[in-house]
Design an enzyme around this catalytic site. Sequence first.
Site, PDB file in Angstrom:
ATOM      1  N   ASP A 163      33.224  -5.837  39.482  1.00 33.04           N
ATOM      2  CA  ASP A 163      33.494  -6.728  38.349  1.00 33.04           C
ATOM      3  C   ASP A 163      33.961  -8.134  38.748  1.00 33.04           C
ATOM      4  O   ASP A 163      33.454  -9.126  38.213  1.00 33.04           O
ATOM      5  CB  ASP A 163      34.521  -6.100  37.406  1.00 33.04           C
ATOM      6  CG  ASP A 163      33.997  -4.838  36.747  1.00 33.04           C
ATOM      7  OD1 ASP A 163      32.887  -4.410  37.115  1.00 33.04           O
ATOM      8  OD2 ASP A 163      34.677  -4.284  35.883  1.00 33.04           O
TER       9      ASP A 163
ATOM     10  N   HIS B  44      33.214   2.088  39.892  1.00 38.22           N
ATOM     11  CA  HIS B  44      32.195   1.250  39.265  1.00 38.22           C
ATOM     12  C   HIS B  44      32.740  -0.089  38.824  1.00 38.22           C
ATOM     13  O   HIS B  44      32.003  -0.915  38.287  1.00 38.22           O
ATOM     14  CB  HIS B  44      31.602   1.976  38.056  1.00 38.22           C
ATOM     15  CG  HIS B  44      32.594   2.232  36.958  1.00 38.22           C
ATOM     16  ND1 HIS B  44      33.738   2.952  37.165  1.00 38.22           N
ATOM     17  CD2 HIS B  44      32.606   1.857  35.652  1.00 38.22           C
ATOM     18  CE1 HIS B  44      34.416   3.021  36.020  1.00 38.22           C
ATOM     19  NE2 HIS B  44      33.762   2.360  35.095  1.00 38.22           N
ATOM     20  N   CYS B  45      34.045  -0.350  39.022  1.00 38.52           N
ATOM     21  CA  CYS B  45      34.639  -1.576  38.480  1.00 38.52           C
ATOM     22  C   CYS B  45      35.189  -2.512  39.546  1.00 38.52           C
ATOM     23  O   CYS B  45      34.697  -3.623  39.719  1.00 38.52           O
ATOM     24  CB  CYS B  45      35.758  -1.222  37.491  1.00 38.52           C
ATOM     25  SG  CYS B  45      35.173  -0.515  35.949  1.00 38.52           S
ATOM     26  N   LEU B  46      36.239  -2.069  40.269  1.00 37.53           N
ATOM     27  CA  LEU B  46      36.975  -3.012  41.112  1.00 37.53           C
ATOM     28  C   LEU B  46      36.144  -3.676  42.201  1.00 37.53           C
ATOM     29  O   LEU B  46      36.309  -4.876  42.442  1.00 37.53           O
ATOM     30  CB  LEU B  46      38.208  -2.325  41.723  1.00 37.53           C
ATOM     31  CG  LEU B  46      39.326  -1.966  40.738  1.00 37.53           C
ATOM     32  CD1 LEU B  46      40.594  -1.618  41.496  1.00 37.53           C
ATOM     33  CD2 LEU B  46      39.606  -3.087  39.763  1.00 37.53           C
TER      34      LEU B  46
END
Length: 426
Positions: free
Chosen positions: A272, A267-269
Amino acid sequence: MMAHDPHEQEKLIVVGQGYVGLPLAVRAVEAGFFVVGVDTDELRVKRLASGDSYIEGVDGARLTAALDSGRYEPTTDYDRIVDFDVCVITVPTPLRDGVPDLSFVEGAGRSIAPHITAGATVVLESTTYPGTTESLLRPLLEEGSAMKASVDFHLGYSPERIDPGNPDWHLENTPKVTSGIDPASLRSVERFYSRIVERTVPVSSCRTAELTKLLENTFRHVNIAMVNEMAMVSRQLGADIWEAIEAAATKPFGFMPFTPGPGVGGHCLPVDPSYLSWQVRRLLRQDVRFISLANEMNDQMPAYVTSRITRGLNERAKSVKGSRVLQLGLAYKKNTGDIRESPAVMLAQALCKLGAQVVAVEPYTDSHLLPPDIMCVEFTEEEVRAADVVVVATDHDVFDYSLVEKTASYVLDTRNRCRGEQVEVL
Protein backbone atom coordinates in the site's frame (compact mmCIF):
# COMPACT_ATOMS: atom_id res chain seq x y z
CA MET A 1 -32.62 5.96 -12.34
CA MET A 2 -35.19 3.31 -11.54
CA ALA A 3 -36.00 2.82 -7.87
CA HIS A 4 -35.42 -0.66 -6.52
CA ASP A 5 -38.38 -2.60 -5.18
CA PRO A 6 -37.64 -3.01 -1.41
CA HIS A 7 -39.60 -6.29 -1.34
CA GLU A 8 -37.52 -7.88 -4.08
CA GLN A 9 -34.46 -9.88 -3.01
CA GLU A 10 -31.37 -7.93 -3.99
CA LYS A 11 -28.59 -9.58 -5.99
CA LEU A 12 -24.98 -8.93 -5.03
CA ILE A 13 -21.92 -9.87 -7.07
CA VAL A 14 -18.60 -10.15 -5.26
CA VAL A 15 -15.65 -10.40 -7.65
CA GLY A 16 -12.84 -12.21 -5.84
CA GLN A 17 -13.38 -14.80 -3.10
CA GLY A 18 -10.26 -14.33 -1.04
CA TYR A 19 -9.57 -12.77 2.37
CA VAL A 20 -11.74 -9.76 1.50
CA GLY A 21 -14.37 -11.09 -0.87
CA LEU A 22 -15.42 -14.30 0.88
CA PRO A 23 -16.23 -12.71 4.29
CA LEU A 24 -18.20 -10.02 2.45
CA ALA A 25 -20.12 -12.58 0.40
CA VAL A 26 -21.06 -14.73 3.40
CA ARG A 27 -22.01 -11.74 5.51
CA ALA A 28 -24.22 -10.42 2.70
CA VAL A 29 -26.02 -13.78 2.50
CA GLU A 30 -26.66 -13.51 6.23
CA ALA A 31 -28.05 -10.00 5.63
CA GLY A 32 -30.56 -11.34 3.09
CA PHE A 33 -28.85 -10.80 -0.27
CA PHE A 34 -28.63 -13.35 -3.05
CA VAL A 35 -24.87 -13.50 -3.66
CA VAL A 36 -22.81 -14.71 -6.59
CA GLY A 37 -19.13 -15.01 -5.66
CA VAL A 38 -16.93 -14.91 -8.76
CA ASP A 39 -13.35 -16.14 -8.71
CA THR A 40 -11.00 -17.17 -11.52
CA ASP A 41 -9.45 -19.95 -9.39
CA GLU A 42 -11.38 -23.14 -10.20
CA LEU A 43 -9.96 -24.99 -7.19
CA ARG A 44 -11.19 -22.23 -4.87
CA VAL A 45 -14.66 -22.34 -6.37
CA LYS A 46 -14.85 -26.14 -6.05
CA ARG A 47 -13.81 -25.93 -2.40
CA LEU A 48 -16.39 -23.26 -1.69
CA ALA A 49 -19.14 -25.23 -3.41
CA SER A 50 -18.34 -28.21 -1.17
CA GLY A 51 -18.45 -26.09 2.00
CA ASP A 52 -14.67 -26.10 2.48
CA SER A 53 -13.48 -22.65 3.61
CA TYR A 54 -9.85 -21.58 3.22
CA ILE A 55 -10.31 -18.24 5.03
CA GLU A 56 -9.92 -17.94 8.83
CA GLY A 57 -12.69 -15.35 9.09
CA VAL A 58 -15.27 -17.71 7.59
CA ASP A 59 -15.52 -21.12 9.22
CA GLY A 60 -17.05 -24.16 7.57
CA ALA A 61 -20.32 -23.81 9.46
CA ARG A 62 -20.95 -20.27 8.17
CA LEU A 63 -20.04 -21.23 4.62
CA THR A 64 -22.27 -24.30 4.72
CA ALA A 65 -25.14 -22.22 6.11
CA ALA A 66 -24.71 -19.75 3.25
CA LEU A 67 -24.79 -22.57 0.69
CA ASP A 68 -27.76 -24.25 2.34
CA SER A 69 -29.72 -20.99 2.22
CA GLY A 70 -29.75 -21.26 -1.56
CA ARG A 71 -28.56 -17.64 -1.77
CA TYR A 72 -24.82 -18.15 -2.28
CA GLU A 73 -23.36 -19.34 -5.55
CA PRO A 74 -19.58 -19.54 -6.05
CA THR A 75 -18.63 -19.61 -9.74
CA THR A 76 -15.96 -18.85 -12.32
CA ASP A 77 -18.61 -17.88 -14.86
CA TYR A 78 -19.28 -14.16 -15.36
CA ASP A 79 -22.46 -15.06 -17.25
CA ARG A 80 -23.96 -15.86 -13.82
CA ILE A 81 -23.89 -12.19 -12.78
CA VAL A 82 -26.79 -10.90 -14.89
CA ASP A 83 -29.30 -8.45 -13.39
CA PHE A 84 -27.27 -7.55 -10.31
CA ASP A 85 -28.17 -4.72 -7.96
CA VAL A 86 -24.72 -4.28 -6.40
CA CYS A 87 -21.29 -5.48 -7.51
CA VAL A 88 -18.24 -5.23 -5.26
CA ILE A 89 -14.76 -5.73 -6.75
CA THR A 90 -12.27 -7.25 -4.26
CA VAL A 91 -9.49 -8.45 -6.56
CA PRO A 92 -5.74 -8.26 -5.80
CA THR A 93 -3.68 -5.20 -6.70
CA PRO A 94 -0.06 -6.36 -6.42
CA LEU A 95 3.14 -4.52 -7.20
CA ARG A 96 5.19 -5.63 -10.21
CA ASP A 97 8.77 -4.36 -9.98
CA GLY A 98 7.57 -1.48 -7.81
CA VAL A 99 4.78 -0.48 -10.20
CA PRO A 100 1.08 -0.94 -9.32
CA ASP A 101 -0.51 -3.79 -11.27
CA LEU A 102 -4.18 -2.97 -11.80
CA SER A 103 -4.74 -5.67 -14.42
CA PHE A 104 -7.09 -7.60 -12.11
CA VAL A 105 -9.21 -4.47 -11.54
CA GLU A 106 -9.24 -3.78 -15.27
CA GLY A 107 -10.21 -7.38 -16.03
CA ALA A 108 -13.01 -7.31 -13.47
CA GLY A 109 -14.29 -3.98 -14.82
CA ARG A 110 -14.41 -5.25 -18.41
CA SER A 111 -16.12 -8.48 -17.33
CA ILE A 112 -18.91 -6.88 -15.31
CA ALA A 113 -19.52 -3.87 -17.59
CA PRO A 114 -21.80 -5.66 -20.10
CA HIS A 115 -24.01 -6.83 -17.23
CA ILE A 116 -24.63 -3.40 -15.66
CA THR A 117 -28.26 -2.36 -15.72
CA ALA A 118 -29.93 0.96 -14.91
CA GLY A 119 -29.83 1.75 -11.21
CA ALA A 120 -27.08 -0.78 -10.38
CA THR A 121 -24.22 0.08 -8.02
CA VAL A 122 -20.55 -0.85 -8.49
CA VAL A 123 -18.06 -0.52 -5.64
CA LEU A 124 -14.30 -1.00 -5.75
CA GLU A 125 -12.66 -2.27 -2.53
CA SER A 126 -9.21 -3.18 -3.85
CA THR A 127 -6.33 -1.09 -2.50
CA THR A 128 -5.11 1.43 -5.05
CA TYR A 129 -3.87 4.99 -5.58
CA PRO A 130 -6.15 8.05 -5.46
CA GLY A 131 -7.98 8.50 -8.75
CA THR A 132 -8.33 4.85 -9.76
CA THR A 133 -12.11 4.60 -9.34
CA GLU A 134 -12.87 7.67 -11.43
CA SER A 135 -9.99 7.69 -13.91
CA LEU A 136 -9.49 3.98 -14.59
CA LEU A 137 -12.55 1.98 -13.54
CA ARG A 138 -15.25 4.45 -14.55
CA PRO A 139 -14.25 4.66 -18.27
CA LEU A 140 -14.04 0.85 -18.49
CA LEU A 141 -17.52 0.45 -17.03
CA GLU A 142 -19.02 3.17 -19.22
CA GLU A 143 -17.43 1.84 -22.40
CA GLY A 144 -18.50 -1.76 -21.74
CA SER A 145 -22.04 -0.93 -20.63
CA ALA A 146 -22.81 1.94 -23.02
CA MET A 147 -24.14 3.81 -19.97
CA LYS A 148 -22.96 6.76 -17.92
CA ALA A 149 -21.90 6.58 -14.30
CA SER A 150 -23.87 9.01 -12.09
CA VAL A 151 -26.56 9.15 -14.79
CA ASP A 152 -27.44 5.49 -15.35
CA PHE A 153 -25.60 3.66 -12.57
CA HIS A 154 -23.85 4.35 -9.26
CA LEU A 155 -20.13 4.03 -8.62
CA GLY A 156 -18.11 4.26 -5.40
CA TYR A 157 -15.05 3.19 -3.47
CA SER A 158 -14.85 1.59 -0.01
CA PRO A 159 -11.42 0.42 1.20
CA GLU A 160 -11.28 -3.04 2.74
CA ARG A 161 -10.15 -3.24 6.37
CA ILE A 162 -9.86 -7.00 6.83
CA ASP A 163 -7.27 -8.04 9.43
CA PRO A 164 -6.75 -11.82 9.03
CA GLY A 165 -6.62 -13.71 12.31
CA ASN A 166 -7.85 -10.80 14.45
CA PRO A 167 -10.24 -12.27 17.05
CA ASP A 168 -11.78 -8.92 18.01
CA TRP A 169 -12.21 -6.91 14.82
CA HIS A 170 -13.90 -8.34 11.75
CA LEU A 171 -16.03 -7.16 8.84
CA GLU A 172 -19.20 -6.53 10.80
CA ASN A 173 -17.82 -4.42 13.66
CA THR A 174 -15.01 -2.56 11.87
CA PRO A 175 -16.17 0.91 10.74
CA LYS A 176 -16.46 1.01 6.93
CA VAL A 177 -15.26 4.06 5.00
CA THR A 178 -17.56 4.75 2.04
CA SER A 179 -17.57 7.13 -0.91
CA GLY A 180 -19.25 7.77 -4.25
CA ILE A 181 -18.57 9.72 -7.42
CA ASP A 182 -21.65 11.85 -6.66
CA PRO A 183 -24.16 12.25 -3.80
CA ALA A 184 -26.57 9.68 -5.25
CA SER A 185 -23.77 7.11 -5.60
CA LEU A 186 -22.67 7.73 -2.01
CA ARG A 187 -26.24 7.22 -0.79
CA SER A 188 -26.45 3.93 -2.68
CA VAL A 189 -23.08 2.71 -1.38
CA GLU A 190 -24.10 3.74 2.14
CA ARG A 191 -27.42 1.93 1.83
CA PHE A 192 -25.65 -1.29 0.85
CA TYR A 193 -22.94 -1.29 3.54
CA SER A 194 -25.32 -0.22 6.30
CA ARG A 195 -26.92 -3.65 5.91
CA ILE A 196 -23.53 -5.38 6.16
CA VAL A 197 -21.62 -3.53 8.89
CA GLU A 198 -22.46 -1.82 12.18
CA ARG A 199 -21.08 1.60 11.25
CA THR A 200 -20.24 3.41 8.03
CA VAL A 201 -17.96 6.44 7.68
CA PRO A 202 -18.86 8.43 4.56
CA VAL A 203 -16.22 10.72 3.06
CA SER A 204 -16.53 13.43 0.42
CA SER A 205 -14.86 11.75 -2.55
CA CYS A 206 -13.49 8.48 -3.90
CA ARG A 207 -9.99 9.98 -3.96
CA THR A 208 -10.21 10.71 -0.23
CA ALA A 209 -11.43 7.16 0.48
CA GLU A 210 -8.59 5.73 -1.63
CA LEU A 211 -6.09 7.90 0.26
CA THR A 212 -7.59 6.83 3.62
CA LYS A 213 -6.58 3.21 3.02
CA LEU A 214 -3.04 4.19 2.01
CA LEU A 215 -2.72 6.54 5.00
CA GLU A 216 -3.75 3.83 7.47
CA ASN A 217 -1.18 1.34 6.26
CA THR A 218 1.59 3.87 5.64
CA PHE A 219 1.21 4.95 9.29
CA ARG A 220 1.71 1.35 10.42
CA HIS A 221 4.51 0.68 7.93
CA VAL A 222 6.53 3.71 9.02
CA ASN A 223 6.11 2.99 12.74
CA ILE A 224 7.12 -0.66 12.36
CA ALA A 225 10.21 0.46 10.44
CA MET A 226 11.08 2.88 13.24
CA VAL A 227 10.80 0.24 15.95
CA ASN A 228 12.75 -2.28 13.83
CA GLU A 229 15.61 0.19 13.62
CA MET A 230 15.34 0.84 17.36
CA ALA A 231 15.60 -2.93 17.95
CA MET A 232 18.90 -3.01 16.08
CA VAL A 233 20.48 -0.06 17.87
CA SER A 234 19.11 -0.94 21.32
CA ARG A 235 20.86 -4.31 21.20
CA GLN A 236 24.16 -2.56 20.46
CA LEU A 237 23.46 -0.14 23.30
CA GLY A 238 22.80 -2.99 25.74
CA ALA A 239 19.14 -2.02 26.24
CA ASP A 240 16.02 -4.21 25.96
CA ILE A 241 13.73 -2.83 23.22
CA TRP A 242 10.84 -5.11 24.23
CA GLU A 243 10.91 -3.94 27.83
CA ALA A 244 11.22 -0.33 26.66
CA ILE A 245 8.12 -0.68 24.44
CA GLU A 246 6.17 -2.23 27.30
CA ALA A 247 7.21 0.58 29.63
CA ALA A 248 6.47 3.30 27.06
CA ALA A 249 3.02 1.82 26.48
CA THR A 250 2.06 2.72 30.06
CA LYS A 251 2.02 6.37 29.00
CA PRO A 252 -1.69 7.19 28.62
CA PHE A 253 -1.15 9.72 25.83
CA GLY A 254 1.16 10.42 22.91
CA PHE A 255 2.40 6.84 22.37
CA MET A 256 1.09 3.82 20.47
CA PRO A 257 3.02 0.55 20.81
CA PHE A 258 4.43 -1.17 17.72
CA THR A 259 6.69 -4.21 17.96
CA PRO A 260 9.69 -5.26 15.87
CA GLY A 261 9.80 -8.41 13.79
CA PRO A 262 11.46 -10.13 10.82
CA GLY A 263 9.85 -7.69 8.36
CA VAL A 264 6.37 -6.85 7.09
CA GLY A 265 4.08 -8.98 4.97
CA GLY A 266 0.54 -9.63 3.86
CA HIS A 267 -1.54 -7.89 1.23
CA CYS A 268 -1.22 -4.38 2.69
CA LEU A 269 1.96 -3.20 4.41
CA PRO A 270 4.54 -4.19 1.79
CA VAL A 271 2.29 -2.88 -1.00
CA ASP A 272 0.00 0.00 0.00
CA PRO A 273 2.61 2.66 0.87
CA SER A 274 4.34 2.04 -2.46
CA TYR A 275 1.07 2.78 -4.27
CA LEU A 276 1.05 6.20 -2.65
CA SER A 277 4.72 6.94 -3.32
CA TRP A 278 4.39 5.78 -6.95
CA GLN A 279 1.43 8.10 -7.56
CA VAL A 280 3.10 11.08 -5.87
CA ARG A 281 6.28 10.53 -7.89
CA ARG A 282 4.32 10.12 -11.13
CA LEU A 283 2.07 13.17 -10.73
CA LEU A 284 3.99 15.53 -8.46
CA ARG A 285 7.60 14.54 -9.24
CA GLN A 286 8.26 14.23 -5.52
CA ASP A 287 9.39 11.45 -3.20
CA VAL A 288 7.46 10.52 -0.06
CA ARG A 289 10.66 10.17 1.95
CA PHE A 290 9.17 8.46 5.00
CA ILE A 291 7.83 5.67 2.78
CA SER A 292 11.20 5.23 1.05
CA LEU A 293 12.97 4.98 4.41
CA ALA A 294 10.37 2.60 5.81
CA ASN A 295 10.64 0.35 2.75
CA GLU A 296 14.41 0.28 3.06
CA MET A 297 14.27 -0.53 6.78
CA ASN A 298 11.58 -3.20 6.66
CA ASP A 299 12.92 -4.83 3.50
CA GLN A 300 16.28 -5.51 5.15
CA MET A 301 14.85 -7.23 8.24
CA PRO A 302 14.92 -10.82 6.87
CA ALA A 303 18.61 -10.31 6.00
CA TYR A 304 19.27 -8.86 9.45
CA VAL A 305 17.62 -11.84 11.16
CA THR A 306 19.66 -14.18 8.93
CA SER A 307 22.85 -12.44 10.03
CA ARG A 308 21.83 -12.76 13.68
CA ILE A 309 21.27 -16.50 13.25
CA THR A 310 24.60 -16.89 11.46
CA ARG A 311 26.38 -15.02 14.25
CA GLY A 312 24.60 -17.02 16.94
CA LEU A 313 25.60 -20.31 15.35
CA ASN A 314 29.19 -19.10 14.96
CA GLU A 315 29.32 -18.28 18.67
CA ARG A 316 28.34 -21.91 19.30
CA ALA A 317 31.12 -23.18 17.00
CA LYS A 318 28.68 -24.05 14.21
CA SER A 319 28.37 -22.94 10.61
CA VAL A 320 25.01 -21.99 9.16
CA LYS A 321 25.88 -24.29 6.26
CA GLY A 322 24.77 -27.76 7.25
CA SER A 323 23.00 -26.63 10.42
CA ARG A 324 19.45 -27.82 11.03
CA VAL A 325 17.09 -24.87 11.43
CA LEU A 326 13.60 -25.37 12.82
CA GLN A 327 11.57 -22.32 11.87
CA LEU A 328 8.29 -21.76 13.67
CA GLY A 329 5.87 -20.05 11.31
CA LEU A 330 5.80 -19.03 7.66
CA ALA A 331 2.74 -16.75 7.75
CA TYR A 332 3.25 -13.00 7.95
CA LYS A 333 1.33 -12.69 11.24
CA LYS A 334 0.26 -14.94 14.06
CA ASN A 335 -2.83 -17.15 14.05
CA THR A 336 -3.36 -16.84 10.31
CA GLY A 337 -2.25 -18.85 7.30
CA ASP A 338 -1.62 -15.86 5.04
CA ILE A 339 1.87 -16.19 3.54
CA ARG A 340 1.53 -13.39 0.95
CA GLU A 341 4.72 -11.29 0.91
CA SER A 342 5.67 -12.99 4.19
CA PRO A 343 9.10 -12.07 5.59
CA ALA A 344 9.12 -15.46 7.34
CA VAL A 345 9.15 -17.18 3.93
CA MET A 346 11.96 -14.85 2.78
CA LEU A 347 13.91 -15.71 5.94
CA ALA A 348 13.57 -19.47 5.39
CA GLN A 349 14.62 -19.15 1.75
CA ALA A 350 17.64 -17.00 2.69
CA LEU A 351 18.80 -19.61 5.19
CA CYS A 352 18.35 -22.35 2.58
CA LYS A 353 20.55 -20.40 0.15
CA LEU A 354 23.28 -20.29 2.79
CA GLY A 355 23.21 -24.08 2.96
CA ALA A 356 21.15 -24.54 6.11
CA GLN A 357 18.81 -27.51 6.39
CA VAL A 358 15.58 -25.62 7.05
CA VAL A 359 12.39 -27.31 8.25
CA ALA A 360 9.35 -25.21 9.04
CA VAL A 361 6.18 -25.61 11.08
CA GLU A 362 3.14 -23.80 9.66
CA PRO A 363 -0.16 -25.22 10.95
CA TYR A 364 -2.48 -22.64 9.38
CA THR A 365 -1.52 -22.59 5.69
CA ASP A 366 -2.97 -25.09 3.22
CA SER A 367 -0.24 -27.50 2.14
CA HIS A 368 -0.67 -26.74 -1.58
CA LEU A 369 0.00 -23.04 -0.90
CA LEU A 370 3.26 -23.61 0.97
CA PRO A 371 6.53 -22.81 -0.86
CA PRO A 372 7.76 -26.01 -2.57
CA ASP A 373 11.38 -25.28 -1.66
CA ILE A 374 10.73 -25.33 2.12
CA MET A 375 10.16 -28.65 3.87
CA CYS A 376 7.40 -28.57 6.48
CA VAL A 377 7.16 -30.81 9.55
CA GLU A 378 4.94 -31.24 12.59
CA PHE A 379 5.83 -29.45 15.81
CA THR A 380 7.32 -32.16 18.07
CA GLU A 381 9.82 -32.39 20.91
CA GLU A 382 12.05 -34.46 18.63
CA GLU A 383 12.18 -31.71 16.01
CA VAL A 384 12.98 -29.08 18.63
CA ARG A 385 15.73 -31.24 20.12
CA ALA A 386 17.25 -32.04 16.73
CA ALA A 387 17.55 -28.39 15.68
CA ASP A 388 20.80 -26.45 15.94
CA VAL A 389 18.64 -23.35 16.17
CA VAL A 390 14.91 -22.80 16.61
CA VAL A 391 13.74 -19.58 14.95
CA VAL A 392 10.47 -18.07 16.14
CA ALA A 393 9.42 -16.25 12.96
CA THR A 394 5.63 -16.18 13.44
CA ASP A 395 4.33 -16.43 16.99
CA HIS A 396 1.25 -18.60 16.53
CA ASP A 397 -0.43 -19.20 19.87
CA VAL A 398 -0.66 -22.95 19.18
CA PHE A 399 3.11 -23.38 19.52
CA ASP A 400 4.31 -24.77 22.86
CA TYR A 401 6.88 -22.13 23.79
CA SER A 402 7.59 -23.73 27.17
CA LEU A 403 8.68 -26.89 25.30
CA VAL A 404 10.98 -24.76 23.16
CA GLU A 405 12.46 -23.12 26.26
CA LYS A 406 13.08 -26.48 27.94
CA THR A 407 14.34 -28.43 24.93
CA ALA A 408 16.03 -26.17 22.37
CA SER A 409 19.80 -25.67 22.52
CA TYR A 410 19.60 -22.24 20.86
CA VAL A 411 16.61 -20.00 20.06
CA LEU A 412 16.47 -16.83 17.96
CA ASP A 413 13.10 -15.31 18.82
CA THR A 414 11.92 -12.48 16.57
CA ARG A 415 8.60 -12.14 18.45
CA ASN A 416 9.61 -12.08 22.15
CA ARG A 417 7.73 -15.23 23.15
CA CYS A 418 10.52 -17.27 24.78
CA ARG A 419 12.71 -16.86 27.85
CA GLY A 420 15.93 -18.56 28.92
CA GLU A 421 19.72 -18.38 28.76
CA GLN A 422 19.75 -20.02 25.33
CA VAL A 423 17.21 -17.52 23.94
CA GLU A 424 18.16 -14.45 21.93
CA VAL A 425 15.42 -11.94 21.07
CA LEU A 426 15.44 -9.55 18.14
